[in-house]
Design a protein around this motif. Structure first.
Motif, mmCIF file in Angstrom:
data_model
loop_
_atom_site.group_PDB
_atom_site.id
_atom_site.type_symbol
_atom_site.label_atom_id
_atom_site.label_comp_id
_atom_site.label_asym_id
_atom_site.label_seq_id
_atom_site.Cartn_x
_atom_site.Cartn_y
_atom_site.Cartn_z
ATOM 1 N N UNK A 248 0.799 -1.233 0.000
ATOM 2 C CA UNK A 248 0.000 0.000 0.000
ATOM 3 C C UNK A 248 0.828 1.278 0.000
ATOM 4 N N UNK A 249 2.165 1.163 -0.115
ATOM 5 C CA UNK A 249 2.986 2.362 0.085
ATOM 6 C C UNK A 249 3.637 2.907 -1.184
ATOM 7 N N UNK A 250 3.884 2.081 -2.199
ATOM 8 C CA UNK A 250 4.576 2.595 -3.389
ATOM 9 C C UNK A 250 3.745 3.632 -4.149
ATOM 10 N N UNK A 251 2.432 3.532 -4.057
ATOM 11 C CA UNK A 251 1.581 4.481 -4.791
ATOM 12 C C UNK A 251 1.861 5.923 -4.381
ATOM 13 N N UNK A 252 2.318 6.118 -3.121
ATOM 14 C CA UNK A 252 2.577 7.468 -2.640
ATOM 15 C C UNK A 252 3.776 8.111 -3.361
ATOM 16 N N UNK A 253 4.669 7.268 -3.856
ATOM 17 C CA UNK A 253 5.829 7.800 -4.587
ATOM 18 C C UNK A 253 5.356 8.554 -5.829
ATOM 19 N N UNK A 254 4.413 7.944 -6.553
ATOM 20 C CA UNK A 254 3.954 8.529 -7.812
ATOM 21 C C UNK A 254 3.056 9.752 -7.608
ATOM 22 N N UNK A 255 2.597 9.942 -6.364
ATOM 23 C CA UNK A 255 1.756 11.102 -6.046
ATOM 24 C C UNK A 255 2.555 12.220 -5.391
ATOM 25 N N UNK A 256 3.888 12.027 -5.255
ATOM 26 C CA UNK A 256 4.736 13.028 -4.607
ATOM 27 C C UNK A 256 5.341 13.943 -5.669
ATOM 28 N N UNK A 276 2.382 -3.582 -8.864
ATOM 29 C CA UNK A 276 2.376 -3.418 -10.311
ATOM 30 C C UNK A 276 1.164 -2.628 -10.801
ATOM 31 N N UNK A 277 0.096 -2.633 -10.044
ATOM 32 C CA UNK A 277 -1.053 -1.793 -10.427
ATOM 33 C C UNK A 277 -0.639 -0.322 -10.437
ATOM 34 N N UNK A 278 0.095 0.079 -9.401
ATOM 35 C CA UNK A 278 0.573 1.464 -9.352
ATOM 36 C C UNK A 278 1.600 1.735 -10.445
ATOM 37 N N UNK A 279 2.426 0.750 -10.745
ATOM 38 C CA UNK A 279 3.430 0.922 -11.796
ATOM 39 C C UNK A 279 2.748 1.259 -13.129
ATOM 40 N N UNK A 280 1.752 0.447 -13.473
ATOM 41 C CA UNK A 280 1.113 0.592 -14.784
ATOM 42 C C UNK A 280 0.195 1.824 -14.846
ATOM 43 N N UNK A 281 -0.203 2.317 -13.686
ATOM 44 C CA UNK A 281 -1.094 3.483 -13.654
ATOM 45 C C UNK A 281 -0.362 4.791 -13.375
#
Length: 312
Positions: A248-256, A276-281
């Motif tokens: 649940x934490x990698x998604x925050x990288x892409x929102x920073x 990988x969901x966050x990676x592709x999105x």
């Protein structure tokens, strides 16, 4: 050329110094022996034992005769005593190999035999389970000598170790990061950050300490979850090694908004590492699977992967 004390030479010739003491006092000769045994091993394991014993026994006999006949002349000692020390090392190592092979069993807990443990400890760790940047050249030489390579990762996984970092990998990661502010999230014991810092690349290690039952967190690993750390440090580069699958934490990288680059060290399998969901999105980032860097993760595996996300 190394200089040896005459009294010490006499003790070694009389076998009054045990091999373990010699191993600790003259480690440079141990490394030479391992390289020489590796060269012989290309002919097969039976030849390894036969040729090694013949080579080192003959060498030690000649060296001893030279030293005794010279009346323990200092120059002769310095020239030939290393042959005797190396022979002691080689015979000891071969004895450990034969013991390890003869004592292998499918019963009981899985653990390293003495041969594998000896090589792997020298190759991968500074001490106990404290990892070190691994020489890729030495790894390629000695990995071929390991009897049970497949049990390495299952054993060290229990201690929160999921890969080993080669020296070239650390060097190339440092080059990618450059002089930008770097943050490691989910850093575990902070090994990767430590290697980067030692290589002259400042990086801050952070972790939420949720794996304290597996990992001993050192003082340099800041206690903070990924979202908190990203907000606190506003890094330009973020790195993460072996992120939990579907975390649940990698998604925050892409929102920073501060992040220019995100580097992930892991695998190609979504069931093993990564969100990988966050990676592709991650629409604001270009995603690259860097094959060159992926080959620098150890042990080598076709599943190893280094992903680099660069802000568009």
């Amino acid at each position: 050329m190394q200089t040896f004390n005459k009294a010490v030479a006499e003790q070694i010739l009389r076998n009054e110094v045990d091999t373990r003491t010699l191993l600790s006092e003259y480690p440079e000769y141990k490394d030479e022996v391992l390289l020489e045994i590796n060269a012989i091993s290309s002919r097969g394991r039976s030849n390894l034992i036969q040729h090694s014993l013949r080579k080192y026994t003959s060498s030690a006999t000649i060296a001893k005769n030279k030293i005794v006949k010279s009346g323990f002349n200092q120059t002769t000692i310095n020239t030939f005593l290393p042959h005797i020390i190396k022979a002691r090392f080689a015979i000891y190592l071969i004895e450990q190999l034969q013991f390890a092979v003869s004592s292998e069993t499918s019963a009981g807990p899985v653990r390293f035999n003495l041969w594998d443990g000896f090589i792997l400890q020298r190759l991968l760790f500074r001490e106990k389970l404290v990892r070190k940047p691994v020489s890729l050249i030495l790894f390629r030489v000695f990995w071929k000598l390991i009897i049970n390579p497949k049990i390495l990762m299952p054993l060290v996984n229990k201690q929160g170790i999921y890969c080993f970092y080669s020296k070239p990998l650390i060097k190339q990661l440092s080059a990618l990061i450059g002089d930008r502010e770097c943050l490691e999230i989910a850093a575990g014991d902070g090994t990767l950050t430590g290697f980067l810092n030692d290589n002259g690349t400042p990086c801050t290690a952070t972790d939420d300490y949720s794996w304290a039952h597996y990992i001993s967190y050192p003082a340099h690993v800041v206690r903070a979850d990924a979202k908190t750390a990203l907000n606190r440090y506003a890094p330009k580069v973020v790195i993460c090694s072996w992120p939990v699958p579907g975390n649940p934490y990698e998604k925050h990288v892409f929102h920073s908004g501060s992040v220019e680059m995100y580097i992930v060290i892991g695998t190609r399998d979504p069931a093993i590492t990564g969100d990988f969901d966050s990676y592709y999105n991650a629409k604001d980032f270009d995603m690259e699977l860097n094959e060159e860097l992926s080959r620098l993760i150890l042990p080598p595996s076709e599943d190893n992967a280094v992903y680099i996300f660069t802000r568009k």
